[in-house]
Motif scaffolding. Structure first.
Motif, PDB file in Angstrom:
ATOM      1  N   PHE A 112       0.750  -1.208  -0.078  1.00 60.24           N
ATOM      2  CA  PHE A 112      -0.011  -0.011   0.069  1.00 60.24           C
ATOM      3  C   PHE A 112       0.879   1.236  -0.148  1.00 60.24           C
ATOM      4  N   ASN A 126       2.139   2.032  -3.417  1.00 61.61           N
ATOM      5  CA  ASN A 126       1.326   2.696  -4.101  1.00 61.61           C
ATOM      6  C   ASN A 126       0.933   4.203  -3.704  1.00 61.61           C
ATOM      7  N   SER A 143      -8.973   5.254  -8.973  1.00 65.70           N
ATOM      8  CA  SER A 143      -8.678   4.081  -8.357  1.00 65.70           C
ATOM      9  C   SER A 143      -9.351   2.824  -9.109  1.00 65.70           C
ATOM     10  N   ARG A 157      -6.510  -0.375  -5.973  1.00 64.68           N
ATOM     11  CA  ARG A 157      -5.202   0.622  -5.804  1.00 64.68           C
ATOM     12  C   ARG A 157      -5.449   1.843  -6.340  1.00 64.68           C
TER      13      ARG A 157
END
Length: 339
Positions: free
Chosen positions: A203, A206, A225, A229
């Motif tokens: 995460f 990202n 998104s 993600r």
């Protein structure tokens, strides 16, 4: 110019309407002007009070306000110490977990509360589309004053007043909503290498993509998104295609200029991460009691006495993790080597 002026007037009307009806009669805290010293700093950097803003906040207990300048790019205006945030490093998962959110959010006029119980505040807009797709729940996650947090970024009252004034003037100047980028830490190769063993590393990487877009272009990225993600500065390629946080990503393209600059930055950063790991630097883990605060406030509390310091602070305990061991098959544990 006439269109921009009209848009600014309309935004001002909208903001006034959003703030009216929830303001205590005689309470003018939400109307405090931007301090003259800060206005002078803007002028020196080619900015005006009406120019758009971006807020970047880090659980290193610092909040940055960036503002668009005459070049059309954004420059750092001021860094504020965060008086308090709660929870652990990592995204907010569910209502009541005391986690301060991480991600990309947009704050509009209707999310600004001049009559907040915490002096002044604005709601981050959690959960956003990606949060909802990931099943994350929660409400009333804010940046506010009063130096008290239960899932929020808490500032001093003076800090909250300055932030509110900056946001108010940007919206009055025509900005429909300003972006808030919330990170666990600054997205440097050093930090990513140190936190490589975290269960949140995918995460965070990202989030780094969005951070890289901003740092490379000096403009807030367009955020969407898909595939559970974030994607940044992207547009679906096919006719009728759209981004859906819960669905697989369609074919898409990234703005050419941004893509080239971001790719170059990411290549440099990845090389540096590998160098750090290869040097033998240990990954770290943190055990939390409940969030943290900027060191400047810790010093104030320390002078106030150990009882008050213990009551109001609970910092992170850093521990080096053992380096991953090679298995008989010659592979490394996936949990230990997320890169």
């Amino acid at each position: 110019m006439r269109m921009n002026s009209a848009r600014g007037v309309l935004s001002g009307v909208i903001l006034a309407a959003a703030l009216a009806g929830c303001v205590t009669v005689g309470d003018q805290r939400h109307l405090k002007p931007v301090p003259p010293k800060l206005v002078a700093s803007m002028q020196a950097k080619g900015m005006t009070v009406a120019d758009p803003i971006v807020i970047r906040v880090f659980k290193e207990a610092e909040l940055e306000v960036w503002k668009r300048d005459a070049s059309g790019q954004y420059g750092l205006l001021k860094t504020y110490p965060v008086c308090r945030w709660s929870g652990q490093l990592g995204p907010k998962m569910q209502e009541g977990d005391r986690q301060t959110p991480e991600g990309f959010y947009t704050v509009r006029a209707g999310q600004m509360n001049p009559n907040s119980a915490y002096y002044l505040s604005f709601d981050l807009g959690f959960p956003n589309e990606l949060d909802r797709a990931l099943g994350r729940t929660g409400s009333a996650l804010m940046i506010h004053g009063a130096c008290s947090s239960s899932g929020c970024f808490a500032m001093t009252d003076d800090g909250a007043a300055e932030l509110f004034a900056l946001a108010r003037e940007a919206i009055r100047g025509g900005q429909e909503g300003f972006q808030v980028q919330s990170f666990p830490f600054r997205m440097t190769p050093e930090n990513l290498a140190e936190h490589r063993a975290s269960r949140h590393i995918a995460f965070w990487r990202n989030l780094k993509e969005g951070s890289d877009h901003f740092e490379a272009t000096r403009r807030p990225p367009k955020v969407a998104s898909c595939g559970r993600r974030y994607v940044f500065n992207a547009s679906p390629s096919g006719p009728g295609a759209r981004f859906d946080a819960q669905a697989a990503c369609p074919a898409y393209t990234v703005e050419a200029g941004a893509a080239m600059m971001v790719a170059a930055k990411q290549a440099r950063d990845e090389t540096r991460v590998r160098e750090i790991v290869a040097s033998g630097r240990a990954a770290v883990s943190y055990t939390y009691l409940d969030g943290s605060m900027h060191p400047s406030f810790r010093e104030i509390l320390r002078r106030s006495g150990p009882a008050r310091l213990q009551a109001l602070t609970s910092g992170a305990v850093e521990a080096a993790l053992a380096e991953p061991k090679v298995t008989p098959t010659g592979t490394l544990s996936a949990a230990s080597v997320p890169f």
